[in-house]
Enzyme design. Structure first.
Site, PDB file in Angstrom:
ATOM      1  N   SER A 148      59.642  31.275  36.071  1.00 52.52           N
ATOM      2  CA  SER A 148      59.585  31.667  34.647  1.00 52.52           C
ATOM      3  C   SER A 148      60.966  31.464  34.042  1.00 52.52           C
ATOM      4  CB  SER A 148      59.236  33.147  34.471  1.00 52.52           C
ATOM      5  OG  SER A 148      59.395  33.517  33.106  1.00 52.52           O
ATOM      6  N   GLY A 208      65.476  25.149  36.167  1.00 55.97           N
ATOM      7  CA  GLY A 208      66.174  25.145  37.459  1.00 55.97           C
ATOM      8  C   GLY A 208      66.950  23.858  37.685  1.00 55.97           C
ATOM      9  N   TYR A 240      58.110  36.541  26.262  1.00 57.11           N
ATOM     10  CA  TYR A 240      58.521  36.849  27.639  1.00 57.11           C
ATOM     11  C   TYR A 240      57.995  38.227  28.048  1.00 57.11           C
ATOM     12  CZ  TYR A 240      61.849  37.564  31.548  1.00 57.11           C
ATOM     13  OH  TYR A 240      62.433  37.802  32.776  1.00 57.11           O
TER      14      TYR A 240
HETATM   15  P1  NAD Z   1      65.955  30.675  36.503  1.00 58.02           P
HETATM   16  O1  NAD Z   1      65.687  30.089  35.155  1.00 58.02           O
HETATM   17  O2  NAD Z   1      67.245  30.384  37.161  1.00 58.02           O
HETATM   18  O3  NAD Z   1      64.796  30.311  37.507  1.00 58.02           O
HETATM   19  C1  NAD Z   1      63.461  30.166  37.135  1.00 58.02           C
HETATM   20  C2  NAD Z   1      62.891  28.957  37.853  1.00 58.02           C
HETATM   21  O4  NAD Z   1      61.481  28.842  37.556  1.00 58.02           O
HETATM   22  C3  NAD Z   1      63.539  27.650  37.422  1.00 58.02           C
HETATM   23  O5  NAD Z   1      63.948  26.908  38.558  1.00 58.02           O
HETATM   24  C4  NAD Z   1      62.426  26.933  36.660  1.00 58.02           C
HETATM   25  O6  NAD Z   1      62.534  25.522  36.704  1.00 58.02           O
HETATM   26  C5  NAD Z   1      61.176  27.468  37.348  1.00 58.02           C
HETATM   27  N1  NAD Z   1      59.968  27.376  36.530  1.00 58.02           N
HETATM   28  C6  NAD Z   1      59.770  27.829  35.266  1.00 58.02           C
HETATM   29  N2  NAD Z   1      58.524  27.541  34.849  1.00 58.02           N
HETATM   30  C7  NAD Z   1      57.898  26.914  35.875  1.00 58.02           C
HETATM   31  C8  NAD Z   1      56.592  26.381  36.065  1.00 58.02           C
HETATM   32  N3  NAD Z   1      55.682  26.427  35.095  1.00 58.02           N
HETATM   33  N4  NAD Z   1      56.288  25.814  37.256  1.00 58.02           N
HETATM   34  C9  NAD Z   1      57.202  25.770  38.257  1.00 58.02           C
HETATM   35  N5  NAD Z   1      58.455  26.246  38.133  1.00 58.02           N
HETATM   36  C10 NAD Z   1      58.804  26.812  36.954  1.00 58.02           C
HETATM   37  O7  NAD Z   1      65.786  32.273  36.328  1.00 58.02           O
HETATM   38  P2  NAD Z   1      66.062  33.457  37.362  1.00 58.02           P
HETATM   39  O8  NAD Z   1      67.104  34.323  36.793  1.00 58.02           O
HETATM   40  O9  NAD Z   1      66.236  32.923  38.732  1.00 58.02           O
HETATM   41  O10 NAD Z   1      64.691  34.263  37.254  1.00 58.02           O
HETATM   42  C11 NAD Z   1      63.684  34.139  38.257  1.00 58.02           C
HETATM   43  C12 NAD Z   1      62.580  35.144  38.011  1.00 58.02           C
HETATM   44  O11 NAD Z   1      63.105  36.470  38.009  1.00 58.02           O
HETATM   45  C13 NAD Z   1      61.867  34.970  36.667  1.00 58.02           C
HETATM   46  O12 NAD Z   1      60.485  35.227  36.839  1.00 58.02           O
HETATM   47  C14 NAD Z   1      62.489  36.037  35.788  1.00 58.02           C
HETATM   48  O13 NAD Z   1      61.602  36.469  34.789  1.00 58.02           O
HETATM   49  C15 NAD Z   1      62.772  37.136  36.808  1.00 58.02           C
HETATM   50  N6  NAD Z   1      63.862  38.013  36.355  1.00 58.02           N
HETATM   51  C16 NAD Z   1      65.164  37.636  36.486  1.00 58.02           C
HETATM   52  C17 NAD Z   1      66.173  38.483  36.038  1.00 58.02           C
HETATM   53  C18 NAD Z   1      67.634  38.162  36.203  1.00 58.02           C
HETATM   54  O14 NAD Z   1      68.473  38.959  35.773  1.00 58.02           O
HETATM   55  N7  NAD Z   1      68.025  37.072  36.806  1.00 58.02           N
HETATM   56  C19 NAD Z   1      65.842  39.706  35.415  1.00 58.02           C
HETATM   57  C20 NAD Z   1      64.488  40.030  35.279  1.00 58.02           C
HETATM   58  C21 NAD Z   1      63.498  39.186  35.771  1.00 58.02           C
END
Ligand code: NAD
Ligand code: UDP
Length: 328
Positions: free
Chosen positions: A76, A37, A146
């Protein structure tokens, strides 16, 4: 005032969720360790009276003072390149991190919604994918870190629901895009837009015949918000069913951006799903939800966002440096 904890708050979806809940009049606690992030995604909320940020890795014990009504667990890595680079962290945040947050939800009597994914269907043999399909996942392949973390996350969430009577919700998110995606996270939309803006050729993996269905972030957040407040405990697909091949999508981006560049072809990543389209019958029925923003409109908004990045941000094209986050 209801209080909500949002993990992954500094990420793409997490930051939009913080905005939505602040807008709805909730007190919001954002939590993130910044591994994928960016502080910038929350800068506009820093001074907000009802927003608090806690820098914390959720794979370690999570402690929150006072009451909590809701938890949204979105922490994640989410892009294939991210989770290939930090596979252990990906497994840990989906498993240990989810366990910690379920424990917190139980201690506080809070309702918890967890962010699952279309990747639980793997490389699907059923098309479009509905919630009854069990999936086709290679447990030991590179993407398995994942997919299996997310499948475990769903299992432990249902176990807390059944065994402890915890109020749980599971959203299966299909490819979602919009402002605040990280330009260099490797996902196809920021990748193509960054390439177009830098005057580079667009990289298609494989022959480009694989399909995806892209959902605009505003629609996704609306679906998640409705699911959290609904009575439905089973997993619900939230995504836009409008499917397109990656090759045709590259052509759309070329038209949208007016780039003079061409497409070039690279190797298809291992276990890259060949087709993906959500069946959203259930979301329509139980949430009265369906997407409102078409790809043309959503892509234009997203392109305007990427065009507004500074040259520094645009040319910092190398992948995020995870060194500081990786423990021996
Ligand atoms: P992103 O990478 O932008 O955001 C994920 C955030 O989680 C980041 O800010 C990261 O620093 C934080 N993070 C990761 N591990 C961590 C930990 N151990 N402790 C605290 N913070 C942690 O990704 P996104 O697209 O915003 O995805 C967010 C969620 O939605 C995820 O769980 C992802 O699996 C799920 N998701 C997203 C999509 C998509 O298309 N964007 C699709 C399916 C699932
Ligand atoms: N892809 C591509 N070129 C890129 C990045 C991705 O052709 O520069 C392809 C990728 O192989 C996949 C699709 O685009 O088939 C979507 O990839 P993304 O990483 O966005 O997410 P996924 O849906 O695979 O999780």
């Amino acid at each position: 005032m209801k209080k909500v904890l949002i993990t992954g708050a500094a990420g793409f979806l997490g930051s939009h969720l913080c905005d939505r809940f602040i807008g709805e009049g909730y007190a919001v606690i954002g939590m993130d360790n910044f591994i994928t992030g960016d502080k910038k995604n929350l800068a506009h909320l820093e001074q907000h009276l009802h927003f608090q940020f806690i820098e914390h890795d959720v794979t370690e014990f999570v402690s929150i003072e006072g009451d909590l009504d809701y938890i949204l667990h979105f922490a994640s890595p989410a892009s294939p390149i991210d989770y290939l680079k930090i596979p252990i962290q990906t497994l840990k945040v989906g498993s240990l991190g989810t366990h910690n947050l379920l424990g917190l939800a139980k201690a506080k009597g809070a309702r918890i919604l967890i962010a699952s994914t279309s990747e639980v269907y793997g490389d699907p043999l059923v098309h479009p994918q509905n919630e009854d399909y069990y999936g086709n996942v290679n447990t030991i392949g590179p993407r398995g870190v994942y997919d299996e973390a997310k499948r475990f996350q769903e299992s432990i969430t249902m176990a807390y629901h059944r065994f402890h009577g915890l109020e749980t919700r599971i959203v299966r998110i299909f490819n979602t895009y919009g402002p605040r995606m990280r330009l260099n996270d490797g996902r196809v939309i920021p990748a193509f837009m960054g390439q177009a803006l830098r005057g580079e050729d667009l990289t298609i993996f494989g022959e480009g015949s694989q399909t995806r269905s892209f959902c605009y972030v505003g629609d996704q957040v609306e679906g998640i918000y409705r699911l959290l407040l609904s009575d439905y405990t089973g997993p619900v697909n939230i995504g836009n069913p409008h499917e397109i091949s990656i090759k045709d999508f590259a052509e759309e981006i070329i038209k949208l951006t007016g780039t003079a560049q061409k497409v070039i072809y690279k190797d298809l990543p291992v276990d890259d799903p060949m087709q993906r389209q959500p069946d959203i019958t259930l979301a329509k029925r139980v949430l009265g939800w369906e997407p409102q923003i078409g790809r043309a409109e959503g892509m234009q908004i997203t392109y305007n966002y990427f065009k507004g990045l500074t040259p520094d941000e645009l040319y910092k094209s190398e992948h995020k440096d995870f060194k500081n986050h990786i423990k021996k």
